[in-house]
Design an enzyme around this catalytic site. Structure first.
Site, PDB file in Angstrom:
ATOM      1  N   HIS A 134      61.587  68.912 -78.631  1.00 31.76           N
ATOM      2  CA  HIS A 134      61.351  68.051 -78.282  1.00 31.76           C
ATOM      3  C   HIS A 134      62.357  66.776 -78.879  1.00 31.76           C
ATOM      4  O   HIS A 134      61.991  66.045 -77.905  1.00 31.76           O
ATOM      5  CB  HIS A 134      59.783  67.304 -79.291  1.00 31.76           C
ATOM      6  CG  HIS A 134      59.169  65.935 -78.093  1.00 31.76           C
ATOM      7  ND1 HIS A 134      60.069  65.279 -77.299  1.00 31.76           N
ATOM      8  CD2 HIS A 134      58.400  65.146 -78.190  1.00 31.76           C
ATOM      9  CE1 HIS A 134      58.963  64.721 -76.633  1.00 31.76           C
ATOM     10  NE2 HIS A 134      58.178  64.606 -77.231  1.00 31.76           N
ATOM     11  N   ASP A 159      61.799  66.122 -72.999  1.00 32.54           N
ATOM     12  CA  ASP A 159      60.950  65.381 -73.816  1.00 32.54           C
ATOM     13  C   ASP A 159      59.910  65.979 -72.915  1.00 32.54           C
ATOM     14  O   ASP A 159      59.774  66.534 -72.081  1.00 32.54           O
ATOM     15  CB  ASP A 159      60.573  63.743 -72.632  1.00 32.54           C
ATOM     16  CG  ASP A 159      61.752  63.180 -73.256  1.00 32.54           C
ATOM     17  OD1 ASP A 159      62.000  62.904 -74.626  1.00 32.54           O
ATOM     18  OD2 ASP A 159      62.972  62.143 -72.966  1.00 32.54           O
TER      19      ASP A 159
END
Length: 611
Positions: A581, A585
């Site tokens: 992450h 995204d």
């Protein structure tokens, strides 16, 4: 001058190794290129040969200790530097080696010893003089491979061989393979014997026209062996060397399993008092040698053979080795496993048929408990490496997993229609994995953020220009991820072949260190063991890994153009994408999975299958 034994480099990315076993102890004699110790690294388990002949005077790194590449492991003293070199002299005299000749010279007349000195090296000089032919050299069997061990000669001196006919088998830390003959002719000379190690480019044999050298090699050795015991009979009676070799054999039945040594071993004891008789004395050491080589500490086996025996369930103490000096080789283990496999089906029905009942046939066989229950063992090097890297991956990256469900009914139908012709044409089975691999590579090309790596310290992100696809393989020694380089350049058939090849060589410990690095994205097929889905851990420094669940049939609501919403059986699969992450995204992951889902559900693979 003392010789230092150092830790060699056993792969491009290998920086250290762990000593698992010393095959020689301090004070013992070792020959040049004789295996001295066993070393385990993250990638390979191998033997380290002695760089010189002499006496092992000091062990610097003990068993289960780790040393860096290039560091000193032990020290070997030369011939004239060790005061205790007289201890092994009797054993060396019995073996008729040239090195201990100065000591017997003081005990016997020069006129007797000179013929032995001249005739002992005679086979080498005769064969060297006949080497007017084609040299067979050890080829480079991998980028980082520098040497190989001859495991078996398929042809012997004097035998004819055709061009490209397999001549010998060679084992390296990466592959086990056959070396073909470069030309047709007769094997004039074998320079590297079985279980001996040679560097890449070294001459292994000489092939040419028929020569008299083989005959000269066979006749001289018996003459010195018969003369030497007659003159040194008093020394052999008091020689302490043969006795430790007999005591070191914990399993006498191994020596008795040889066809020739068994009678010799039985007659050795009554013949011991009559040592002045020339024929009986050479027979006794021969039996001792076979016993000691075939059992326990005296006859060691390589790590590769031990692992293979554990995988095949073969008890090494019951085998009679066919290698040099009774060494147990890989082929011995395979032959024993094959015999056990072929004997089991025939023995069980004959024993159980007379008493088998209907109830017994219906009752399931009771599963045997694992022999690992209740045991505590040291972690293997590769298992410790996996544990460390998995924890590091979770600590240095922000990982989470997104799962989608995909209808692969069209692919299942295509596969059922084409799998027979596909296997006949390409030689590999058509599984679901190549379809997922091809769709994944195409999706990575459209979404390069998932095929990238991040450097937080430098503040940069690298979007890779090629798709190097890692395929997680459940190997006997642990999880290994070989890499398909430039997977984006391959079609469905090419991916199928590469996946099958890498998986087979990985499970058989034939994969090279250079083939398990450099991946940019990884596939892990947990569905092959029946799992619906999991949350895989990223293989650093990658930023994504795709877990493939099991393809199962279940009722699903589908839209039919005429009937509307109906319930129908469909082939369904869960795809789980774990991603970093820090750079990927949730929306990026969703778009990547959406592209992948669309490609798989459309099922347009007819062109790849020739339909």
């Amino acid at each position: 001058m003392p010789v230092s034994v150092t830790m060699p480099r056993l792969g491009e990315s290998v920086t250290e190794g762990t000593v698992t076993r010393w095959l020689k102890q301090e004070g013992e004699r070792v020959e040049a290129d004789e295996p001295l110790l066993e070393v385990s690294t993250d990638k390979v388990d191998t033997e380290i040969p002695s760089p010189a002949a002499g006496v092992l005077t000091r062990i610097v790194v003990g068993e289960d200790e780790t040393a860096e590449v290039g560091s000193e492991l032990a020290v070997i003293a030369g011939e004239g530097e060790d005061a205790g070199s007289a201890a092994p002299a009797p054993a060396q005299q019995q073996a008729a080696e040239p090195e201990p000749e100065p000591e017997p010279a003081a005990l016997t007349t020069p006129s007797t010893e000179k013929p032995v000195e001249e005739e002992t090296p005679a086979p080498q000089t005769a064969s060297a003089g006949s080497s007017e032919g084609t040299e067979v050299k050890l080829p480079a069997l991998g980028e980082s491979v520098t040497e190989g061990t001859v495991t078996r000669w398929l042809k012997q001196v004097g035998e004819t061989v055709e061009a490209d006919e397999p001549l010998l088998e060679v084992s390296t830390d990466k592959v086990d393979t056959e070396i073909p003959s470069p030309v047709a002719g007769t094997v004039l000379e074998i320079k590297v014997g079985e279980d001996e190690t040679a560097e890449v480019g070294a001459v292994l044999a000489v092939i040419g026209s028929a020569d008299a050298a083989p005959a000269k090699q066979e006749t001289p050795p018996p003459a010195p062996k018969q003369e030497a015991p007659k003159q040194e009979a008093p020394k052999q009676e008091s020689a302490p060397a043969p006795q430790p070799r007999i005591e070191s054999a914990p399993a006498p039945q191994i020596g008795e399993s040889y066809a020739t040594p068994s009678p010799a071993a039985e007659t050795k004891q009554p013949a011991a008092p009559a040592q002045p008789a020339a024929p009986s004395q050479p027979a006794a050491p021969a039996a001792e040698t076979v016993k000691s080589n075939g059992a326990g500490d005296a006859g060691y086996v390589t790590p590769l053979v031990r692992k293979l025996a554990a995988e095949k369930g073969v008890d090494l103490s019951t085998l009679s080795g066919t290698g040099v000096g009774g060494r147990i080789r890989k082929q011995d283990v395979l032959d024993a496993a094959e015999k056990a496999r072929s004997a089991a089906p025939t023995a069980q029905p004959t024993a159980s048929a007379p008493v088998e009942t209907t109830e017994q046939r219906k009752a399931p066989a009771k599963a045997e408990p694992s022999p690992l229950r209740g045991r505590t063992e040291k972690l293997t090097r590769i298992r410790a490496t996996i544990a460390r890297r998995m924890v590091e991956s979770l600590q240095i990256s922000a990982q989470l997993t997104t799962v989608v469900e995909v209808d692969v009914t069209k692919i299942a139908n295509l596969r059922n229609k084409a799998k027979a012709d596909f296997q006949a044409k390409h030689g590999v089975k058509l599984t679901f994995l190549p379809f997922f691999a091809l769709a994944t590579v195409e999706a990575l090309q459209q979404h390069p953020v998932v095929n990238s790596s991040i450097d937080v310290e430098a503040g940069t992100v690298t979007y890779h220009g090629a798709e190097h696809l890692g395929i997680a393989v459940d190997a006997p020694k642990g999880l290994v991820v070989p890499v398909i380089k430039d997977a984006g350049d391959l079609n469905l058939a090419g991916l199928s072949k590469r996946i099958a090849d890498l998986a087979d060589r990985t499970r058989n410990n034939k994969i090279g260190p250079d083939e398990i690095g450099g991946g940019t994205f990884t596939l892990t097929n947990t569905g092959s063991r029946g799992a619906l889905f999991d949350t895989p851990i990223i293989n650093q420094p990658q930023v994504g890994i795709l877990g493939l669940g099991a393809v199962v049939k279940r009722p699903v609501i589908v839209n039919d153009p005429e009937l509307g919403e109906i319930i129908a059986p469909r082939s369904m699969v869960y795809l789980a994408l774990s991603y970093d992450h820090r750079i990927v995204d949730g929306a990026d992951a969703a778009r990547f999975l959406g592209t992948l889902k669309e490609r798989l559900e459309a099922g347009h693979f007819e062109a790849d299958l020739g339909l």
